[in-house]
Structures are given as structure tokens and as C-alpha cells.
Design a protein around this motif. Sequence first.
Motif, PDB file in Angstrom:
ATOM      1  N   PRO A   1       0.814  -1.220   0.000  1.00 55.38           N
ATOM      2  CA  PRO A   1       0.000   0.000   0.000  1.00 55.38           C
ATOM      3  C   PRO A   1       0.845   1.266   0.000  1.00 55.38           C
ATOM      4  O   PRO A   1       1.980   1.281   0.491  1.00 55.38           O
ATOM      5  CB  PRO A   1      -0.810  -0.123   1.290  1.00 55.38           C
ATOM      6  CG  PRO A   1       0.020  -0.997   2.184  1.00 55.38           C
ATOM      7  CD  PRO A   1       0.707  -1.967   1.271  1.00 55.38           C
ATOM      8  N   VAL A   2       0.280   2.331  -0.526  1.00 53.63           N
ATOM      9  CA  VAL A   2       0.912   3.652  -0.478  1.00 53.63           C
ATOM     10  C   VAL A   2       1.044   4.083   0.978  1.00 53.63           C
ATOM     11  O   VAL A   2       0.171   3.813   1.813  1.00 53.63           O
ATOM     12  CB  VAL A   2       0.070   4.665  -1.281  1.00 53.63           C
ATOM     13  CG1 VAL A   2       0.595   6.083  -1.086  1.00 53.63           C
ATOM     14  CG2 VAL A   2       0.079   4.293  -2.765  1.00 53.63           C
ATOM     15  N   SER A   3       2.146   4.743   1.300  1.00 54.96           N
ATOM     16  CA  SER A   3       2.365   5.225   2.664  1.00 54.96           C
ATOM     17  C   SER A   3       3.024   6.587   2.603  1.00 54.96           C
ATOM     18  O   SER A   3       3.188   7.160   1.528  1.00 54.96           O
ATOM     19  CB  SER A   3       3.247   4.248   3.441  1.00 54.96           C
ATOM     20  OG  SER A   3       4.595   4.318   2.987  1.00 54.96           O
ATOM     21  N   ASP A   4       3.448   7.097   3.764  1.00 50.15           N
ATOM     22  CA  ASP A   4       4.099   8.409   3.786  1.00 50.15           C
ATOM     23  C   ASP A   4       5.516   8.364   3.235  1.00 50.15           C
ATOM     24  O   ASP A   4       6.167   9.400   3.112  1.00 50.15           O
ATOM     25  CB  ASP A   4       4.096   8.996   5.197  1.00 50.15           C
ATOM     26  CG  ASP A   4       4.985   8.217   6.167  1.00 50.15           C
ATOM     27  OD1 ASP A   4       5.366   7.066   5.844  1.00 50.15           O
ATOM     28  OD2 ASP A   4       5.291   8.758   7.242  1.00 50.15           O
ATOM     29  N   HIS A   5       6.017   7.137   2.890  1.00 53.24           N
ATOM     30  CA  HIS A   5       7.342   7.028   2.285  1.00 53.24           C
ATOM     31  C   HIS A   5       7.359   6.034   1.120  1.00 53.24           C
ATOM     32  O   HIS A   5       8.434   5.606   0.692  1.00 53.24           O
ATOM     33  CB  HIS A   5       8.398   6.644   3.336  1.00 53.24           C
ATOM     34  CG  HIS A   5       8.067   5.399   4.105  1.00 53.24           C
ATOM     35  ND1 HIS A   5       7.237   5.399   5.191  1.00 53.24           N
ATOM     36  CD2 HIS A   5       8.462   4.101   3.943  1.00 53.24           C
ATOM     37  CE1 HIS A   5       7.116   4.176   5.678  1.00 53.24           C
ATOM     38  NE2 HIS A   5       7.852   3.365   4.922  1.00 53.24           N
TER      39      HIS A   5
END
Length: 330
Positions: A10-14
Motif C-alpha cells: 500500500p501507499v504510505s508516507d514514504h
Amino acid sequence: MAANRYYQGPVSDHFDGTRFFNPGGAEPRGFSDLLRWRLGGGGSRAVWPRRVESPFPQAVPEARVADLRVTMVGHATLLVQAGGLNILTDPVWSERVSPVSFAGPRRVVEPGIAFDRLPPIDLVLLSHDHYDHLDTETLGRLRARHDPLVVTPLGNDRIVAEAAPGLRIATGDWGDRIEVPGAVVHVEPAHHWSARGLRDRRMALWAAFAVETRAGRIYHVGDTGFHGGTNYRAAAAKHGGFRLAILPIGAYAPRWFMAAQHQGPEEAVEGMLLADARHAVGHHWSTFQLTDEPIDEPGRLLAGALAARGLGRDRFRPMLPGETWDVPEA
């Protein structure tokens, strides 16, 4: 956009769905800047000797150590013996750190521990996939001889599994907690990047590690830019300080090219203080020439940075291959 060959998640803050990145930080410089540097646009490149003999003989470690002892192998490879646990960081015994065996940065000093003299290795901390940190030949040898558990950030498990089938691997994202026999490993942020070739840039994650052992907390950073001290402050706030920090001090010149990804000795001293580490080991120097600084400059600059802050040299030691240190209690 090319698909990620190492990790799907999943997409994350990094992580943007394809590539990892440093939140609020800087991307590595591109190919045009690399050419500018290597073709002479970044200043003069020091000439290293072809071979150097360490002032310390090759170490012969004890099988187990009850307290905390560190032995330098070379570059970012250290044997950390803590509370009966034997840990290797970014293990490299190969002659070159390169995708090929006939070219690329070559070792100028023998490993501080002969591979066959290693004690039983329980745990390997593998920070990222650059060739001076992830050496597939060495990982295969460790699998055959020691069968250690490798803890590494996302995506690197795919590289390791293909190169050393059967090696036990535990993978984590930034912020993850991994329990291992005799310790707890926390996977923490570092400001860096990754690549094994031209088409996989930032497809595997990079990380630092905070390790809870019976001998105290240890903070290992394989590679990092200083990034305003953000990650050091966060590590201290989360973990409450460390008995020992293992911090890079080399591969920093020229600064216009390297500053975002490789800290210098002065920044390493600041990082030790921000992380609330009682003692520190300096690594990532004097073994492979990756950048422009002279072979001995990181150690000299570290001594000056400590003196400028009124800190003793035994607070932060720039270790050389074969050197062993029984770390004082916090």
C-alpha cells in the motif's frame, strides 16, 4: 512508470506505490550530476593506497560475550556481541563492492576478522541494497556456515532470497518491531536511497535499526544523510537513548553531491548527541574508496569535531579493521 520488481504494497508516507522516498527529504542526484562529479566537476579526488595494513591484527572473537563488545571487520561490517547474542551488520567479505567481480571499488585492507574465525552468527542487520552493504556472496557463505536470521527493510528480502536461497529473513517497514531470540529489533527511518542497477532505483527500502539487547539499546545506521537531525531526534524520543550508536562517518565528498545521502564526521557527532547515545562507533570509512576524501580524513575530522565540543575521543571511536572495543556501561 516501471513496476516495482521487489515490493508490492500500500501507499504510505514514504512509498508512492512504486518507489520509496524520504518524507520531506531529498532524492539522490541524477545521472548528469554523477557525470559532472566523475568527470572532474566536483573537485579533486584523493588517491588512496592500493593496499593498507591495519594497525590492529585480525581479531579472533570469543564465542559469546556477556556484556557489549564491538569488533570492526571493515566499512559497514561490524561484529556486535551483546548479552550473549552475536550480530553482524551489513556483512561484506568480498574483495569488491560492485555488480561484477573484475571492476568497481576494491578493498584496500583485509577484513578485521577472517570469515572462518567468526563466532556463531545469530542475527544479520541488513540496512539496504547498495553493493557495499548487501553482498550476496557473503550472505551465501553465512547461510551455509551459520544459518543466521537476516532482518532487513521491505523489498530487500526478494534480493536476498534470490541470491541465497534458504536464508532465514524477517522483513519490516519503518516503525515495525521484530522479536528475535535474545533481542527486539526496531526498523527505523534513515535518509538514503537504494539501487542495484539502473532500473530499480528506490524500489527497495533503506533503514536504520534500534536493537534492544540484554546489554542495552544499540542504534545502527548503515548509511544516512543528516537531514537536519530529524531521524536522530525521533530515535531518542521513541527509544529513550542508547548505550551505543553505530554511525557512518565517511563517503561524504564532494558535499554538493553527497550531503543529502552521506553525513560527515561533524554531523555524526551531532547525531550521536541528538540520539542521546552514550558512546558511538564510526564506520563506513577506510576500506573501499567510494568518494573523494582521503582515506584517513574521516578519522581526523571526527577527532576535531569531538574536541570542538569538549568531548573525549573515547566517546566516539572511528574503528579500524581488527579493532575491538568493550563498550563502557552507560
